[in-house]
Write an enzyme that holds these catalytic residues in place. Structure first.
Site, mmCIF file in Angstrom:
data_model
loop_
_atom_site.group_PDB
_atom_site.id
_atom_site.type_symbol
_atom_site.label_atom_id
_atom_site.label_comp_id
_atom_site.label_asym_id
_atom_site.label_seq_id
_atom_site.Cartn_x
_atom_site.Cartn_y
_atom_site.Cartn_z
ATOM 1 N N LEU A 128 0.830 -1.197 0.000
ATOM 2 C CA LEU A 128 0.000 0.000 0.000
ATOM 3 C C LEU A 128 0.869 1.254 0.000
ATOM 4 O O LEU A 128 1.929 1.276 0.615
ATOM 5 C CB LEU A 128 -0.903 0.005 1.240
ATOM 6 N N ASP B 35 4.155 -4.580 7.355
ATOM 7 C CA ASP B 35 4.051 -5.517 8.488
ATOM 8 C C ASP B 35 4.666 -4.944 9.775
ATOM 9 O O ASP B 35 5.164 -5.680 10.619
ATOM 10 C CB ASP B 35 4.695 -6.873 8.148
ATOM 11 N N HIS C 143 -1.015 -11.299 9.393
ATOM 12 C CA HIS C 143 0.255 -11.704 8.801
ATOM 13 C C HIS C 143 0.640 -13.074 9.379
ATOM 14 O O HIS C 143 0.538 -13.278 10.593
ATOM 15 C CB HIS C 143 1.339 -10.670 9.120
ATOM 16 N N GLU D 168 2.637 2.716 7.581
ATOM 17 C CA GLU D 168 3.362 2.815 6.308
ATOM 18 C C GLU D 168 4.393 1.708 6.111
ATOM 19 O O GLU D 168 4.571 1.212 5.015
ATOM 20 C CB GLU D 168 4.036 4.190 6.194
ATOM 21 N N ALA E 135 -5.149 -21.361 12.928
ATOM 22 C CA ALA E 135 -5.066 -20.391 14.033
ATOM 23 C C ALA E 135 -5.541 -19.013 13.577
ATOM 24 O O ALA E 135 -6.195 -18.285 14.333
ATOM 25 C CB ALA E 135 -3.626 -20.326 14.552
ATOM 26 N N GLU E 136 -5.238 -18.656 12.339
ATOM 27 C CA GLU E 136 -5.681 -17.356 11.804
ATOM 28 C C GLU E 136 -7.204 -17.252 11.826
ATOM 29 O O GLU E 136 -7.763 -16.201 12.149
ATOM 30 C CB GLU E 136 -5.180 -17.175 10.363
HETATM 31 C C1 GAR Z 1 -3.011 -16.026 5.035
HETATM 32 O O1 GAR Z 1 -2.146 -16.987 5.598
HETATM 33 C C2 GAR Z 1 -2.548 -14.638 5.394
HETATM 34 O O2 GAR Z 1 -2.010 -14.526 6.688
HETATM 35 C C3 GAR Z 1 -1.489 -14.422 4.353
HETATM 36 O O3 GAR Z 1 -2.017 -14.974 3.176
HETATM 37 C C4 GAR Z 1 -2.907 -16.035 3.506
HETATM 38 C C5 GAR Z 1 -4.246 -15.776 2.855
HETATM 39 O O4 GAR Z 1 -5.088 -16.893 2.959
HETATM 40 N N1 GAR Z 1 -1.173 -13.037 4.207
HETATM 41 C C6 GAR Z 1 0.012 -12.575 3.819
HETATM 42 O O5 GAR Z 1 0.934 -13.296 3.531
HETATM 43 C C7 GAR Z 1 0.106 -11.064 3.747
HETATM 44 N N2 GAR Z 1 1.424 -10.676 3.337
HETATM 45 P P1 GAR Z 1 -6.650 -16.726 2.736
HETATM 46 O O6 GAR Z 1 -6.833 -16.014 1.379
HETATM 47 O O7 GAR Z 1 -7.159 -18.128 2.668
HETATM 48 O O8 GAR Z 1 -7.215 -15.947 3.874
#
Ligand code: GAR
Length: 191
Positions: A94, A146, A110, A143, A174-175
């Site tokens: 961004l 991450d 992330h 800015e 976990a996400e």
């Molecule tokens: C996720 O693991 C997210 O944390 C990562 O991409 C994946 C998306 O999966 N994001 C990054 O790497 C950001 N730089 P999803 O489309 O199934 O949610």
């Protein structure tokens, strides 16, 4: 309820978790828009099937003019009355302009325990470093890539024989728990 847009570039599994969480009776937010920079993103079909408005704004026709693409994105967000933006696998860097428009109201997930491993290939780097655990971080977007302040983190073990793919799957699970919780906590404090 706080009106949330989810920005994606691909599969959209975190997006799906956020849509579902936003439908709980006591949810403090609802996902009102899913926006992708790629019209082939699988997540768009999932969002449509769930009855959520979608828009694809391809970055490619804008060439090197990142801000012009972002102005189109920003316009779509405002047209939907969005208050908070959740990046979920949105694979675009961004500009300071868009970050400034949404300062304090844009979150990202992330796939690492930040400040470890910003950027790409986080799982391979964690395995290579022989870390005992990996994880994911929800943070405010600033800015620096991450670099924004962390709102929540979850750790998972790295086990013998893990590949970047097997570890990615464990972290992704976990996400799906962490992001809805962190977004809900954030939105409860907003109003
Ligand atoms: C996720 O693991 C997210 O944390 C990562 O991409 C994946 C998306 O999966 N994001 C990054 O790497 C950001 N730089 P999803 O489309 O199934 O949610």
């Amino acid at each position: 309820r706080v009106r949330v847009a989810v920005l994606i570039s691909g599969t959209g599994s975190n997006m799906a978790a956020l849509i579902e969480a936003g439908r709980a009776p006591d949810a403090p937010f609802e996902v009102v828009l899913v926006l992708s920079n790629k019209d082939e993103a699988g997540g768009l079909a999932i969002a449509s099937a769930a009855g959520v408005a979608t828009v694809a704004i391809d970055h490619r026709p804008f060439g090197k003019d990142r801000e012009a693409h972002e102005r189109a994105v920003d316009e779509a967000l405002r047209a939907s009355g969005v208050e908070v933006v959740a990046l979920a696998g949105y694979m675009r860097l961004l500009t300071p302009w868009l970050v400034g428009q949404w300062a304090g109201r844009m979150l990202n997930i992330h796939p690492s325990l930040l400040p470890k491993y910003p950027g790409l290939d986080t799982h391979a780097r964690a395995i290579e470093a022989r870390d005992a655990e990996a994880g994911c971080t929800v943070h405010l977007v600033t800015e620096g890539v991450d670099e924004g302040p962390a709102l929540a983190q979850a750790a998972v073990p790295i086990v013998a024989g893990d590949t970047p793919e097997s570890l990615a799957q464990r972290v992704l699970t976990a996400e799906h728990n962490l992001y809805p919780q962190a977004l809900a906590d954030f939105c409860r404090k907003l109003h």
